[in-house]
Design an enzyme around this catalytic site. Structure first.
Site, PDB file in Angstrom:
ATOM      1  N   ASP A 118       0.843  -1.196   0.000  1.00 48.41           N
ATOM      2  CA  ASP A 118       0.000   0.000   0.000  1.00 48.41           C
ATOM      3  C   ASP A 118       0.881   1.249   0.000  1.00 48.41           C
ATOM      4  OD1 ASP A 118      -2.906   1.167   0.669  1.00 48.41           O
ATOM      5  OD2 ASP A 118      -1.416   2.263   1.859  1.00 48.41           O
ATOM      6  N   TYR A 123       3.853   9.859  -0.920  1.00 53.73           N
ATOM      7  CA  TYR A 123       4.860   9.285  -0.030  1.00 53.73           C
ATOM      8  C   TYR A 123       6.275   9.477  -0.573  1.00 53.73           C
ATOM      9  CZ  TYR A 123       0.861   6.744   2.031  1.00 53.73           C
ATOM     10  OH  TYR A 123      -0.341   6.393   2.610  1.00 53.73           O
ATOM     11  N   LYS A 148      -2.439   6.229  -4.495  1.00 53.02           N
ATOM     12  CA  LYS A 148      -3.482   7.200  -4.152  1.00 53.02           C
ATOM     13  C   LYS A 148      -3.302   8.498  -4.923  1.00 53.02           C
ATOM     14  CE  LYS A 148      -3.454   5.255   0.519  1.00 53.02           C
ATOM     15  NZ  LYS A 148      -2.121   4.595   0.430  1.00 53.02           N
ATOM     16  N   HIS A 181      -7.057  10.181  -2.116  1.00 51.11           N
ATOM     17  CA  HIS A 181      -6.335  10.163  -0.851  1.00 51.11           C
ATOM     18  C   HIS A 181      -7.071  10.917   0.266  1.00 51.11           C
ATOM     19  CE1 HIS A 181      -1.933   9.726   0.714  1.00 51.11           C
ATOM     20  NE2 HIS A 181      -2.804   9.541   1.683  1.00 51.11           N
TER      21      HIS A 181
END
Length: 373
Positions: A118, A123, A148, A181
């Site tokens: 995930d 990120y 996301k 997100h």
């Protein structure tokens, strides 16, 4: 070295003159053999202890148990989504996994048997994740990859280009799951400048995601950090594809029983991020008396108790770690006895909820993103 019966060693001394020397050598030889046997015994004991710690965790190895974890029933390894796809119930989460660490974490996870990774564009580690996937021997069709859509790309014309970035960095031509997100849209040009229109009405964003499902770049679409009111705001539209999952902060300190109940009643699967607690809560979560008692009773670790509790609640769980031993440990989930499950559930919902992840103030929003739950 052990010789066969047919092989005869040649004598290395004179039998008549060296009997005493032979006797001394035999004595030394016996001592050497006993010493070697003792060393082998110590090594075997150490290896057995290491295997026990790896298989049952340090907690169980130190504290013992009244029940071996091998006697516990296994929880579901997958859930079936509306599309018919089966999503693994435990994933490696790579949020906050820093550069230089996340690749090794992914390799460790895949080696331990994880199939679900995930991640997210924001990120900033998808390229390293993709390199680790490339270096693994796990076929793409056996993997479940989630990413996301970040807030700055909710405008329909911006979605496919940023999706293509994620696909390229991950080294794949499709995602198994793509989530909105946050239920907050920013204007593309600007520093967290609110796009009021797409925040109030995410339907145009969702329509573009549906188009990308039809195009084959995404298999399933879903949402993240949506409360009930915001879910209903989206699903009030005529959707071609319903949200497959809603990924939210769920843990002992923020168990969200109302959202869980509503989601089950409406066929929406929840994913639990920060399942052991957010930030400084992890240590507190692992030290909850009920958690420690169940861990000791069942011979599993406190982390395994909490992760098992999440899956037993009917959610996908996304523990994150870059420590190899913890990554391996987190994948082993067991069905808690009903009385223990209920004891933990009661303890979790008996205190005021403590949400940690709420960026509303940090983004300068004129509202709380979780208002109207």
């Amino acid at each position: 070295m052990k010789f066969s019966q047919e092989y005869q060693q040649l004598p290395t001394f004179d039998k008549d003159t060296d009997e005493r020397e032979s006797s001394r050598k035999d004595t030394r030889k016996r001592r050497f053999c006993l010493h070697a046997i003792a060393i082998i015994a110590i090594m075997w004991t150490s290896l057995s202890a290491t295997r026990m710690i790896r298989s049952k965790g340090f907690w169980a190895a130190c504290h013992g148990s009244q029940r071996n974890s091998s006697t516990l029933a296994q929880l579901p390894s997958h859930y079936t989504l509306p599309s018919g796809d089966k999503i693994p119930s435990v994933a490696l989460g790579v949020w906050q996994a820093s550069k230089g660490e996340v690749g090794n974490a992914v390799k460790t996870a895949l080696g331990a048997g994880y199939k679900h990774i995930d991640g997210a564009w924001i990120y900033r580690n998808e390229e390293e994740v993709g390199q680790a996937l490339k270096e693994s021997s796990v076929p793409r069709e056996e993997l479940w990859l989630t990413s996301k859509l970040w807030n700055s790309f909710h405008a329909p014309e911006d979605i496919e280009p940023v999706l293509d970035q994620s696909l390229s960095m991950l080294g794949t031509d499709y995602l198994d799951l793509y989530l909105i997100h946050w239920p907050v849209a920013f204007k593309k040009d600007g520093n967290n400048v609110l796009d009021e229109g797409l925040t109030a009405d995410p339907y145009p964003t969702w329509q573009k995601l549906e188009e990308l499902v039809d195009k084959g770049k995404i298999r399933n679409i879903g949402i993240s950090n949506f409360n009930i009111r915001r879910i209903q705001n989206l699903t009030a539209n005529k959707l071609k594809y319903q949200p497959a999952v809603n990924q939210v902060e769920l843990n002992f300190f923020n168990p969200q029983p109302e959202l869980l109940k509503w989601s089950k009643e409406n066929g929406l699967l929840l994913e639990s991020y920060s399942p052991l607690g957010s930030n400084t809560q992890v240590g507190k979560s692992l030290s909850v008396p009920e958690v420690k008692d169940i861990a000791s009773k069942l011979g599993i670790t406190p982390a395994q108790v909490l992760i098992s509790w999440h899956v037993q609640r009917g959610t996908i769980v996304l523990p994150k770690s870059v420590t190899p031993s913890r990554i391996v440990e987190n994948l082993d989930v067991f069905e808690l006895p009903e009385a223990d499950f209920e004891k933990l559930e009661t303890a979790a919902i008996s205190h005021p909820p403590q949400r940690v992840v709420n960026p509303s103030n940090g983004w300068g929003l004129p509202f709380d993103v979780f208002d109207g739950q």
